[in-house]
Scaffold this active site. Structure first.
Site, PDB file in Angstrom:
ATOM      1  N   CYS A  31       0.986  -1.334   0.008  1.00 38.85           N
ATOM      2  CA  CYS A  31      -0.201  -0.016  -0.083  1.00 38.85           C
ATOM      3  C   CYS A  31       0.924   1.322   0.021  1.00 38.85           C
ATOM      4  CB  CYS A  31      -1.070   0.059   1.276  1.00 38.85           C
ATOM      5  SG  CYS A  31      -0.170   0.033   2.872  1.00 38.85           S
ATOM      6  N   ASP A 441       7.148  26.988 -31.291  1.00 38.61           N
ATOM      7  CA  ASP A 441       8.246  27.934 -31.816  1.00 38.61           C
ATOM      8  C   ASP A 441       8.304  27.888 -33.265  1.00 38.61           C
ATOM      9  OD1 ASP A 441       9.287  25.536 -31.359  1.00 38.61           O
ATOM     10  OD2 ASP A 441      11.281  26.269 -30.833  1.00 38.61           O
TER      11      ASP A 441
END
Length: 546
Positions: A31, A441
């Site tokens: 867990c 760009d």
């Protein structure tokens, strides 16, 4: 330090800390609380900085190599109550281990479900008073079905609980072991030792212990499947690496595994093959598809002195390259490393989840104890108090809390990598939902990925059909990607392509030859001028009939 009559000189020596980076494969975590305990335990060591990812079952470790070794870290993990080993670059081996775990979980879940099914049927028989199934309430029969589930299939929970308690860090396995054991042994007492009036059937809860283990195994199976799928992006990136390379040694061309290529080796790459390693072209010319790195669809012309990147595709022409970067140093390996680091990183929201998971199990144990005491002292019902306490123990699981965030990061960064988007870390991914505008760009990174003809502008009295026919025919022999686009356009218009004679290709410039008795040239402006064709103002590759 030296002292004089009127002065004092102090000399200081700079201390250099040698940092080491490694990755550990963790075992035995059940867990998110387990991940928190390992991370906390390792970070308590001086000079160590650790991030544990429950979803990937890995720990990214930065440590002082002069004070610690990797074996010291592994030993510390074992002291905490878990297993660890140094991660390797053998992704396929790791994937095989995960596949084996998934298969094992599937098999034991099926076994557990088969044994639990009669116990479930017994429960329904009691609720709906089905006489034909009442034989399933026999304590001996239920014990024989539940015991293998509890102690053979469910042994993993007892083993992990032992290690957790030994390290004074109870986890989810402790809750499962306590809850199911309580239901099992309470049923044993009721079924075989409790004094009951004649005709009264004992209250048995064997189905509760068996079903709880079965459902938790099902959850772990789904969890393992989820973890396995999140590594698909890395698997695909790894698949881009060629397995072998052709290397020139002592004048002989040898095909060797990619791992044996060394910097300085001369590697031969044929048309259509992926370039094995990063390097520099020594001999030959070609065009290379670098879209997997740059996003640009147009291949890049390569000639002696040009740099090439491993895993990119050699489109045409055989080239010989000198290897400059191999193994972990290649661009592709660095990309894979970025994706793995991003998947192992933590988003800010996960820090809250980790804090909650760290105190969750002790809190659940406290709530279960209070539940039993309330039912016992306030309501005077021991049986109901017991059942309620068991319910609190087994339904309270921090796995979903601790697994959701790291799994989301792994899936998000993985999906990004599949689509050519590299996400630096979990924090960047978490902040991405706040973006309103994305600015790129260059436009080449958002094209379709291959060139295509958009317009045909005939000049000098030539029709569009003639221009496409002759240029399509000459380009059909060429391997240039722009030529392929012209051929596709011609065929789309229903035009045939004819045989070309006297064909010549000039790398980086163009092609020329004879089509149906006519000399045809196609290429750059400078190439057309070399063939006596004046610049007519057309952009890009020009096609003209002579």
């Amino acid at each position: 330090m030296t002292e004089g009559a009127d002065r004092m000189t102090i000399t200081t020596e700079q201390v250099t800390v040698r940092r080491g980076d490694t990755e550990l494969l963790l075992k035995g975590m059940s867990c998110a609380a387990c991940a928190v305990r390992i991370e906390k335990g390792l970070n308590e060591i001086e000079g160590v900085n650790v991030t544990v990812n429950f979803a990937s079952e890995k720990a990214a470790v930065h440590f002082d190599t002069e004070k610690l070794s990797i074996q010291d870290l592994i030993r510390k993990v074992k002291e905490i109550g878990y297993g660890a080993e140094e991660a390797t670059d053998d992704f396929e081996k790791e994937q095989e281990a995960k596949d084996k775990e998934i298969k094992n979980l599937r098999n034991i879940f099926i076994m557990s479900a088969v044994l639990s099914l009669p116990l479930v049927m017994a429960m329904f028989a009691g609720v709906f008073n089905i006489e034909s199934l009442m034989f399933l309430h026999n304590p001996v029969l239920q014990l024989s079905l539940a015991a293998p589930v509890q102690f053979i299939i469910g042994f993993r929970f007892y083993r992990n609980s032992y290690h957790n308690l030994k390290a004074r860090s109870p986890g989810m396995d402790v809750l499962v072991a306590m809850g199911t054991s309580a239901a099992f042994f309470y049923s044993v007492y009721n079924g075989f030792f409790q004094d009951l009036p004649a005709g009264v059937k004992p209250e048995l809860y064997f189905e509760a212990s068996a079903i709880i283990i079965t459902l938790i195994l099902l959850g772990k199976y789904f969890e393992a499947l989820s973890k396995g799928k999140t590594s698909e992006a890395i698997k695909k990136l790894m698949g881009l690496k060629p397995k072998n390379a052709r290397v020139m040694r002592d004048g002989t061309e040898l095909e060797i595994p990619i791992e044996q290529v060394k910097p300085g080796d001369l590697v031969v790459v044929r048309p259509g093959e992926r370039i094995p390693v990063d390097g520099m072209v020594e001999k030959g010319t070609s065009s290379v598809d670098e879209s997997m790195i740059t996003g640009e669809s147009l291949p890049v012309e390569k000639m002696p002195g040009s740099e090439v990147i491993g895993a990119t595709i050699n489109k045409n022409g055989s080239i010989t390259i000198m290897a400059t970067k191999v193994g972990k140093e290649t661009v592709l390996s660095q990309i894979i490393k970025i994706v793995e680091e991003a998947q192992s990183s933590k988003a800010p929201i996960q820090r809250l989840a980790d804090k909650v998971a760290g105190i969750f199990v002790p809190s659940v144990l406290g709530v279960a104890a209070v539940t039993f005491l309330v039912w016992f002292f306030v309501f005077g019902n021991v049986s109901m108090g017991f059942i309620s306490a068991v319910a609190v123990l087994v339904i309270a699981c921090p796995c979903a809390l601790g697994l959701a965030t790291p799994t989301a990061i792994m899936v998000g960064t993985g999906k990004g990598a599949e689509n050519g988007i590299l996400i630096k870390n979990g924090e960047s991914l978490e902040r991405a939902h706040k973006l309103d505008v994305i600015v790129l760009d260059k436009t080449g990174t958002i094209t379709r990925g291959e060139p295509s003809v958009t317009d045909v502008v005939p000049l000098g009295g030539v029709t569009s059909e003639d221009l496409l026919f002759y240029s399509g025919s000459i380009e059909n022999v060429s391997e240039h990607p722009l030529g392929e686009a012209v051929v596709k356009k011609a065929k789309k218009k229903g035009l045939s392509v004819e045989e070309v004679t006297d064909f010549q290709a000039v790398p980086g410039k163009g092609v020329y030859g004879t089509v149906m008795g006519k000399k045809v040239a196609a290429g750059t402006r400078s190439f057309m001028k070399e063939h006596g064709i004046e610049d007519n103002g057309a952009e890009g590759r020009a096609e003209q009939l002579e």
